[in-house]
Design a protein around this motif. Structure first.
Motif, short mmCIF file in Angstrom:
data_model
loop_
_atom_site.label_atom_id
_atom_site.label_comp_id
_atom_site.label_asym_id
_atom_site.label_seq_id
_atom_site.Cartn_x
_atom_site.Cartn_y
_atom_site.Cartn_z
N MET A 84 0.87 -1.18 0.00
CA MET A 84 0.00 0.00 0.00
C MET A 84 0.90 1.23 0.00
N PRO A 85 1.42 1.60 -1.17
CA PRO A 85 2.39 2.69 -1.24
C PRO A 85 1.88 4.02 -0.69
N ILE A 86 0.56 4.25 -0.77
CA ILE A 86 0.02 5.52 -0.31
C ILE A 86 -0.33 5.47 1.17
N VAL A 87 -1.33 4.65 1.52
CA VAL A 87 -1.85 4.69 2.89
C VAL A 87 -0.86 4.13 3.91
N ASN A 88 -0.01 3.19 3.51
CA ASN A 88 0.98 2.65 4.44
C ASN A 88 2.31 3.40 4.34
N ASP A 89 2.91 3.40 3.15
CA ASP A 89 4.27 3.93 3.02
C ASP A 89 4.34 5.45 3.20
N LEU A 90 3.39 6.17 2.62
CA LEU A 90 3.46 7.64 2.68
C LEU A 90 2.65 8.20 3.84
N LEU A 91 1.35 7.89 3.91
CA LEU A 91 0.52 8.45 4.98
C LEU A 91 0.97 7.97 6.36
N SER A 92 1.34 6.69 6.46
CA SER A 92 1.67 6.11 7.76
C SER A 92 3.17 5.89 7.96
N GLN A 93 3.95 6.30 6.98
CA GLN A 93 5.40 6.16 7.04
C GLN A 93 5.82 4.72 7.36
N GLY A 94 5.00 3.76 6.90
CA GLY A 94 5.33 2.35 7.08
C GLY A 94 5.29 1.89 8.51
N ARG A 95 4.46 2.55 9.35
CA ARG A 95 4.52 2.24 10.79
C ARG A 95 3.15 1.96 11.43
N ILE A 137 3.21 -9.30 7.70
CA ILE A 137 3.42 -10.08 8.92
C ILE A 137 4.72 -9.74 9.63
N ASP A 138 5.82 -9.56 8.88
CA ASP A 138 7.11 -9.34 9.54
C ASP A 138 7.16 -8.02 10.30
N GLY A 139 6.35 -7.04 9.93
CA GLY A 139 6.33 -5.79 10.67
C GLY A 139 5.21 -5.70 11.69
N ALA A 198 3.70 -8.51 13.50
CA ALA A 198 3.63 -9.50 14.58
C ALA A 198 4.20 -8.96 15.89
N GLU A 199 5.35 -8.28 15.84
CA GLU A 199 5.98 -7.78 17.06
C GLU A 199 5.15 -6.67 17.70
N ARG A 200 4.61 -5.80 16.88
CA ARG A 200 3.76 -4.73 17.41
C ARG A 200 2.50 -5.31 18.05
N ARG A 201 1.94 -6.33 17.43
CA ARG A 201 0.75 -6.96 17.99
C ARG A 201 1.06 -7.60 19.33
N ARG A 202 2.24 -8.23 19.43
CA ARG A 202 2.63 -8.86 20.70
C ARG A 202 2.64 -7.83 21.82
N VAL A 203 3.21 -6.68 21.55
CA VAL A 203 3.32 -5.64 22.57
C VAL A 203 1.93 -5.14 22.96
N MET A 204 1.08 -4.90 21.99
CA MET A 204 -0.26 -4.38 22.29
C MET A 204 -1.08 -5.42 23.04
#
Length: 518
Positions: free
Chosen positions: A128-139, A146-148, A150-156
């Motif tokens: 999602m080059p727009i909504v993920n990469d640009l709007l959300s800065q990939g974060r 999955i690789d980005g 899973a770890e965030r989900r574990r923490v939450m």
């Protein structure tokens, strides 16, 4: 040879040399244009147009014919009407959202099979080059592969479950008492009070203390969230053609708008988050989700910006879903007064018909109709028509079909919610349909919080907030239409009133009860 002949010969040679140079230039330019168009054509191919493994052929469910390159974008642009048209093609329908392959699931059975039972290979997200990469800065974790994610989900999950829920319930009960008092003081701003409640609760959960009065930093955070939601699939044209992100950046003339929106989002987060971070690092802040993330108790190894986005994503998500759900509950109370009065009769039975006490969390088992009411609002006037797609991380054979890696499965909430095979008289508001013993589980029978391992980790918090506020508002206030309006055209993403109603206190005894609580 005469000199004039030599002169003409020289002119002819020059002319032919110029002509040859022009022809060479035109030929070269044509080759470049053709090569460019061929490259764009390749970038716009959907995954089912790519070769299958040797000896195999992709086999997809039937679906509506689309336009070249655009696919079924025009059908999706119709909103819920388009969703119902798609459902006519069967239980599982092949569509193309631009160059993305969207296989639409029109039944609970398929959603459960593909999201839960086959979750090992369907938990991905597409580019999602727009909504993920640009709007959300990939974060933003909700959009990450999955690789980005899973770890965030574990923490939450670690910080939003277990004993923490007891502390969070205290915050929810406190803030709901303030909500009631605000309704008494300024009933015309009922929608703003719902937003303030949601913001205050999630602020206390995230940062461990009450938000400061008079702050306006949340306004920009809310605007950033609206930018995100209004550009999520299928609403952003350019994310329907993710391959175009491989073009040289100077050819992506649309990037600038979304880069600026991404910067606005980052800056809104930063202004809101920075003073809180400073207090945490100086040891001046209480225990909280943010402190556990920042100081390492959650063992999250992301960068400072990753930690900011993780924390602010919780603020965003916790604010909006709760606000919208309370708004829709009030809409249902206005449109279906007999159901509202039935809920109130239950409240009077448990808490007294003479304003003996406010409902609290200890009443949940005795008030199943309130939670059934909450589940019905998510079906009747669902918040989302489409939730983020689940994308195959490898090829999949399923029920006689063969899907390529990169296929996205997406739930048709409009179709499932209004399917008479699941819900008798689906256009009517009937909380009774949810009185099945699972009233306190908002995710049981509903896909509005996602599904499988991608299920929203905070949905139980949302359920608690919706319960405490519906029970107390319905116990203490009356709601009526101020002027005629279309209840299917709710202005969800606005800072103003979403629909015109009047709010009135139930009587002096309930006013006194609210004042004592506040």
């Amino acid at each position: 040879m005469p000199s004039h002949f030599n002169h003409h010969l020289s002119e002819a040679s020059y002319f032919w040399a110029q002509t040859s140079a022009m022809q060479a230039f035109v030929t070269a330019a044509s080759v470049l244009v053709i090569a460019f168009l061929f490259r764009v054509h390749q970038l716009l191919k959907a995954v089912d147009q790519l070769p299958a493994p040797p000896g195999k052929k992709w086999k997809l469910p039937p679906g509506p014919r689309g336009l070249p390159y655009l696919g079924n974008l025009l059908l999706y642009s119709k909103g819920e009407k388009g969703a119902h048209e798609i459902a006519k093609y069967g239980e599982m329908v092949t569509t193309h959202l631009g160059s993305k392959l969207w296989v639409v699931l029109n039944s609970n059975r398929l959603a459960h099979e593909l999201y839960a039972k086959h979750g090992k290979v369907t938990n991905g997200r597409p580019p999602m080059p727009i909504v993920n990469d640009l709007l959300s800065q990939g974060r933003r974790s909700v959009m990450l592969p999955i690789d980005g994610w899973a770890e965030r989900r574990r923490v939450m999950h670690q910080l939003l479950s277990g004993t923490a829920m007891t502390k969070y319930a205290e915050y929810q009960a406190d803030e709901s008492a303030v909500l009631l008092a605000n309704y008494l003081r300024k009933p015309q701003e009922w929608y703003a009070h719902n937003a303030r409640y949601a913001n205050s609760v999630i602020y206390r959960i995230t940062f461990g203390e009450k938000p400061k009065e008079g702050g306006n930093l949340m306004t920009d955070v809310t605007k950033a969230q609206f930018l995100f939601l209004l550009n999520a699939p299928p609403f952003n044209f350019w994310d329907c053609f993710p391959g175009l992100a491989e073009l040289p950046k100077f050819l992506q003339w649309w990037r600038g708008t979304f880069e600026r929106a991404g910067k606005f989002t980052h800056d809104a987060y930063f202004e809101y988050y920075s003073p809180i971070k400073r207090n945490i690092l100086e040891g001046k802040a209480p225990q909280s989700f943010a402190r556990d993330v920042l100081l390492g108790q959650a063992k999250y190894q992301g960068s400072d910006t990753d930690k900011m986005f993780l924390t602010m994503q919780l603020v965003e998500a916790g604010s909006d879903t709760t606000r919208l759900a309370i708004n829709i509950a009030i809409l249902a109370a206005v449109r279906w007064p007999e159901k509202f009065l039935k809920a109130r009769a239950d409240l009077d039975r448990v808490c007294g018909a003479d304003a003996a006490r406010l409902p609290d969390f200890g009443d949940e088992e005795s008030l199943p109709y309130i939670n059934a009411f909450a589940k019905e609002i998510l079906r009747w006037r669902r918040i989302f028509v489409w939730t983020p797609e689940h994308t195959l991380t490898e090829n999949l054979e399923f029920e006689g079909y063969y899907f390529p890696r990169g296929t996205s499965f997406v739930i048709n909430h409009a179709s499932i919610s209004e399917n008479p095979d699941y819900f008798e008289d689906p256009l009517s508001f009937k909380p009774e349909r949810w009185l099945d013993g699972n009233e306190t589980d908002l995710a049981a029978g509903s896909w509005q919080f996602g599904g499988g391992r991608r299920l929203c980790v905070g949905y139980k918090l949302a359920q608690k907030s919706i319960f405490i506020n519906l029970s107390r508002l319905f116990y203490c206030f009356n709601f009526e239409e101020r002027e005629p309006f279309d209840d299917k055209s709710i202005q969800h993403f606005t800072m103003g009133e979403p629909f015109p109603i009047n709010v009135k206190g139930r009587g002096e005894k309930w006013t006194a009860l609210i004042e004592r609580a506040a």
